[in-house]
Design an enzyme around this catalytic site. Structure first.
Site, PDB file in Angstrom:
ATOM      1  N   TRP A   6       0.846  -0.890  -0.159  1.00 34.61           N
ATOM      2  CA  TRP A   6      -0.476   0.090   0.124  1.00 34.61           C
ATOM      3  C   TRP A   6       0.708   1.193   0.031  1.00 34.61           C
ATOM      4  O   TRP A   6       0.550   2.425  -0.628  1.00 34.61           O
ATOM      5  CB  TRP A   6      -0.872   0.367   1.402  1.00 34.61           C
ATOM      6  CG  TRP A   6      -2.167  -1.276   1.156  1.00 34.61           C
ATOM      7  CD1 TRP A   6      -2.025  -2.347   1.390  1.00 34.61           C
ATOM      8  CD2 TRP A   6      -3.839  -0.598  -0.467  1.00 34.61           C
ATOM      9  NE1 TRP A   6      -3.844  -2.576   0.863  1.00 34.61           N
ATOM     10  CE2 TRP A   6      -4.212  -1.377  -0.288  1.00 34.61           C
ATOM     11  CE3 TRP A   6      -3.315   0.378  -1.285  1.00 34.61           C
ATOM     12  CZ2 TRP A   6      -4.796  -1.956  -1.115  1.00 34.61           C
ATOM     13  CZ3 TRP A   6      -4.786   0.331  -2.196  1.00 34.61           C
ATOM     14  CH2 TRP A   6      -5.268  -1.109  -2.194  1.00 34.61           C
ATOM     15  N   LEU A 139     -12.586  -9.705  -2.566  1.00 31.47           N
ATOM     16  CA  LEU A 139     -10.904 -10.214  -2.929  1.00 31.47           C
ATOM     17  C   LEU A 139     -10.847 -11.279  -1.402  1.00 31.47           C
ATOM     18  O   LEU A 139     -11.434 -11.727  -0.769  1.00 31.47           O
ATOM     19  CB  LEU A 139     -10.006  -9.250  -2.415  1.00 31.47           C
ATOM     20  CG  LEU A 139      -8.794  -9.616  -1.752  1.00 31.47           C
ATOM     21  CD1 LEU A 139      -7.770 -10.337  -3.411  1.00 31.47           C
ATOM     22  CD2 LEU A 139      -7.507  -8.461  -1.933  1.00 31.47           C
ATOM     23  N   SER A 147      -0.496 -16.000   1.778  1.00 30.28           N
ATOM     24  CA  SER A 147       1.601 -15.143   1.839  1.00 30.28           C
ATOM     25  C   SER A 147       1.802 -16.130   0.790  1.00 30.28           C
ATOM     26  O   SER A 147       2.820 -15.614   1.834  1.00 30.28           O
ATOM     27  CB  SER A 147       2.342 -15.336   3.386  1.00 30.28           C
ATOM     28  OG  SER A 147       1.567 -17.383   3.592  1.00 30.28           O
ATOM     29  N   LEU A 150      -0.325 -12.763  -3.763  1.00 27.82           N
ATOM     30  CA  LEU A 150      -1.650 -13.062  -4.460  1.00 27.82           C
ATOM     31  C   LEU A 150      -2.095 -12.138  -4.299  1.00 27.82           C
ATOM     32  O   LEU A 150      -2.346 -11.098  -5.548  1.00 27.82           O
ATOM     33  CB  LEU A 150      -1.881 -14.743  -4.349  1.00 27.82           C
ATOM     34  CG  LEU A 150      -1.334 -15.387  -5.099  1.00 27.82           C
ATOM     35  CD1 LEU A 150      -3.221 -16.502  -5.288  1.00 27.82           C
ATOM     36  CD2 LEU A 150      -1.161 -15.288  -6.781  1.00 27.82           C
ATOM     37  N   LEU A 389     -21.626  -4.175   0.383  1.00 25.29           N
ATOM     38  CA  LEU A 389     -21.987  -4.981  -0.167  1.00 25.29           C
ATOM     39  C   LEU A 389     -20.725  -5.831   1.202  1.00 25.29           C
ATOM     40  O   LEU A 389     -19.518  -6.037   0.639  1.00 25.29           O
ATOM     41  CB  LEU A 389     -22.250  -5.633  -0.713  1.00 25.29           C
ATOM     42  CG  LEU A 389     -23.831  -5.248  -1.322  1.00 25.29           C
ATOM     43  CD1 LEU A 389     -24.438  -6.009  -3.064  1.00 25.29           C
ATOM     44  CD2 LEU A 389     -24.916  -4.559  -0.892  1.00 25.29           C
TER      45      LEU A 389
HETATM   46  C1  LIG Z   1     -21.458 -13.373  11.639  1.00 20.99           C
HETATM   47  O1  LIG Z   1     -20.664 -13.685  10.816  1.00 20.99           O
HETATM   48  C2  LIG Z   1     -19.463 -13.034  10.310  1.00 20.99           C
HETATM   49  C3  LIG Z   1     -18.945 -13.026   9.741  1.00 20.99           C
HETATM   50  C4  LIG Z   1     -17.752 -12.422   9.254  1.00 20.99           C
HETATM   51  C5  LIG Z   1     -17.294 -11.649   9.407  1.00 20.99           C
HETATM   52  C6  LIG Z   1     -17.553 -11.288  10.592  1.00 20.99           C
HETATM   53  C7  LIG Z   1     -17.497  -9.364  11.539  1.00 20.99           C
HETATM   54  C8  LIG Z   1     -17.498  -8.630  10.419  1.00 20.99           C
HETATM   55  N1  LIG Z   1     -16.881  -8.447   9.534  1.00 20.99           N
HETATM   56  N2  LIG Z   1     -18.795  -8.051  10.036  1.00 20.99           N
HETATM   57  C9  LIG Z   1     -18.898  -7.136   9.049  1.00 20.99           C
HETATM   58  O2  LIG Z   1     -17.632  -6.452   8.198  1.00 20.99           O
HETATM   59  C10 LIG Z   1     -19.986  -6.086   8.347  1.00 20.99           C
HETATM   60  C11 LIG Z   1     -20.596  -5.684   9.911  1.00 20.99           C
HETATM   61  C12 LIG Z   1     -21.764  -5.230   9.890  1.00 20.99           C
HETATM   62  C13 LIG Z   1     -22.335  -4.656   8.911  1.00 20.99           C
HETATM   63  N3  LIG Z   1     -21.482  -5.070   7.707  1.00 20.99           N
HETATM   64  C14 LIG Z   1     -20.620  -6.256   7.618  1.00 20.99           C
HETATM   65  O3  LIG Z   1     -19.551  -5.634   6.726  1.00 20.99           O
HETATM   66  C15 LIG Z   1     -20.160  -5.633   5.534  1.00 20.99           C
HETATM   67  C16 LIG Z   1     -19.825  -5.107   4.558  1.00 20.99           C
HETATM   68  C17 LIG Z   1     -18.378  -4.458   4.162  1.00 20.99           C
HETATM   69  N4  LIG Z   1     -18.205  -6.653   3.562  1.00 20.99           N
HETATM   70  C18 LIG Z   1     -18.599  -7.300   4.444  1.00 20.99           C
HETATM   71  C19 LIG Z   1     -20.496  -6.842   4.581  1.00 20.99           C
HETATM   72  C20 LIG Z   1     -18.709 -11.672  10.754  1.00 20.99           C
END
Ligand SMILES: COc1cccc(CC(=N)NC(=O)c2cccnc2OC2CCNCC2)c1
Length: 389
Positions: A6, A139, A147, A150, A389
């Site tokens: 980055w 991605l 690692s 890629l 999304l």
């Molecule tokens: C509950 O299952 C999960 C499975 C994978 C990751 C997470 C935690 C997380 N990383 N949550 C979010 O990123 C998130 C929490 C609330 C609203 N939108 C979100 O992410 C959206 C937007 C970004 N792309 C993923 C979906 C939770």
């Protein structure tokens, strides 16, 4: 070396933060398309680029399987996003999409799909400038190929293909801190099925709380309270577009949706996106709108449950119905459709309902990034009108 990649890219660098001498806006200027690298970047020898035609049932299934087994997990590795095939098709085919921005990496020998990255075009307004951007998402590198560096070459390749379409900015999110967040959001969860959420350890029983007390705490009415509330239909696109454009105009960063965009992103699609509006019974005016998208998560290693059915707040506009009542009705509708949890970020006006409607803070943050576009200083989440999304 942290952020070795980055630090080579046109993004705000940590060392420049607060330096107000830099103007807000593009970091690098466009170049003639003829000067953009015409051939794909080199991959390590064993791998080859592929364009994933997600209209093809077979290829869409390959992308679905790769994401289902290798995409983002929560911090404790207990859940993994499980985007459905119909969601993937919806997310990757908005108006004006480019097939060759759906980029895969295959093993030359076996043709196995082992990595993916996508871009879709969007018009994003930053203050009073509408900028054509790529929204980069999904991605994913197979767990066995991590690692091997890629990801940087995949990011450079999608950037190259975006440049070939004369676009020079992008928007993306990540749960990790990279140079440099345009905004950092907190995510919140509203329990709809507290017993299951506690069983799968998504939630914990509150101190001095019993299960029956917890179930009662999150109980919702069986029916909505707002007269004139109904599902959005095709005939509502013009009115919803007007309502949404006016609402989004107050935020520093927001999509510049036209009617085609609203038809694609907000017309209900079973198990992908649900949207509701309030049509005044007296005047038949469309006064309010609310929507959520469906993103289940695989529950890793629980004997009783395999899937967490989650709704994610999308775009909501209240001009007549009190915001709390509008969102509470959306929670009721999600509960009626058997969702286990309703998630939201603290973007737009969401902080006005999160605590009141019994959302609890999540244990992580979501960072929003702009590529090749400097914002003078990080925005507050309430200045952000963009949900990815
Ligand atoms: C509950 O299952 C999960 C499975 C994978 C990751 C997470 C935690 C997380 N990383 N949550 C979010 O990123 C998130 C929490 C609330 C609203 N939108 C979100 O992410 C959206 C937007 C970004 N792309 C993923 C979906 C939770």
């Amino acid at each position: 070396k942290r952020h070795a990649f980055w630090e080579t890219q046109p993004v705000g660098q940590f060392k420049d933060r607060g330096d107000t001498s830099f103007p807000e806006g593009p970091i690098e200027l466009p170049i003639p398309i003829s000067e953009v690298k015409q051939e794909p970047y080199n991959l390590p020898n064993l791998y080859e680029w592929t364009t994933c035609d997600i209209d093809s049932e077979e290829t869409c299934t390959e992308v679905y399987n790769l994401l289902t087994n290798n995409y983002v997990e929560d911090d404790e590795n207990m859940f993994r996003f499980n985007y459905s095939k119909e969601f993937i098709r919806w997310a990757l085919r908005p108006p004006g999409y480019f097939r060759n921005w759906h980029i895969g990496v295959r093993v030359k020998a076996s043709k196995k799909l082992v990595a993916f990255i996508s871009g879709v075009p969007a018009r994003i307004r930053v203050r009073d400038e509408v900028v054509k951007m790529a929204e980069v998402n999904f991605l994913c590198v197979h767990k066995k190929l991590r690692s091997k560096r890629l990801a940087p070459v995949m990011i450079k390749e999608v950037t190259r293909r975006v440049h070939l379409e004369n676009m020079w900015q992008a928007a993306y999110t990540a749960g990790v801190v990279l140079p440099t967040p345009a905004t950092t959001c907190q995510y919140w969860h509203r329990s709809l099925n507290p017993k299951k959420l506690i069983d799968v350890q998504f939630s914990r029983l509150g101190a001095r709380m019993t299960m029956s007390r917890t179930i009662k705490l999150y109980k919702l009415p069986g029916t909505t309270a707002t007269p004139g509330m109904r599902k959005m239909e095709l005939r509502d696109v013009p009115a919803v577009t007007r309502l949404l454009r006016n609402y989004l105009s107050q935020f520093v960063v927001a999509p510049d949706f036209d009617e085609d965009d609203v038809e694609h992103w907000l017309l209900p699609t079973e198990n992908v996106v649900d949207s509701f509006l309030v049509e005044s019974p007296e005047t038949h005016e469309i006064t309010d709108f609310c929507s959520f998208y469906t993103l289940p998560s695989t529950i890793l290693g629980n004997p009783n449950y395999s899937t967490l059915k989650a709704a994610y707040s999308f775009y909501n506009v209240s001009t007549r119905t009190p915001l709390l009542q509008l969102i509470n009705d959306m929670l009721i509708l999600a509960k009626q459709k058997d969702y286990d949890v309703f998630n939201a970020l603290d973007v737009m006006h969401n902080e006005n309902f999160l605590k009141e409607l019994k959302f609890g803070p999540g244990d992580g943050q979501l960072h929003y990034y702009l590529y090749n576009y400097r914002v003078r200083h990080a925005l507050k989440p309430s200045e952000l009108g963009l949900v990815l999304l």
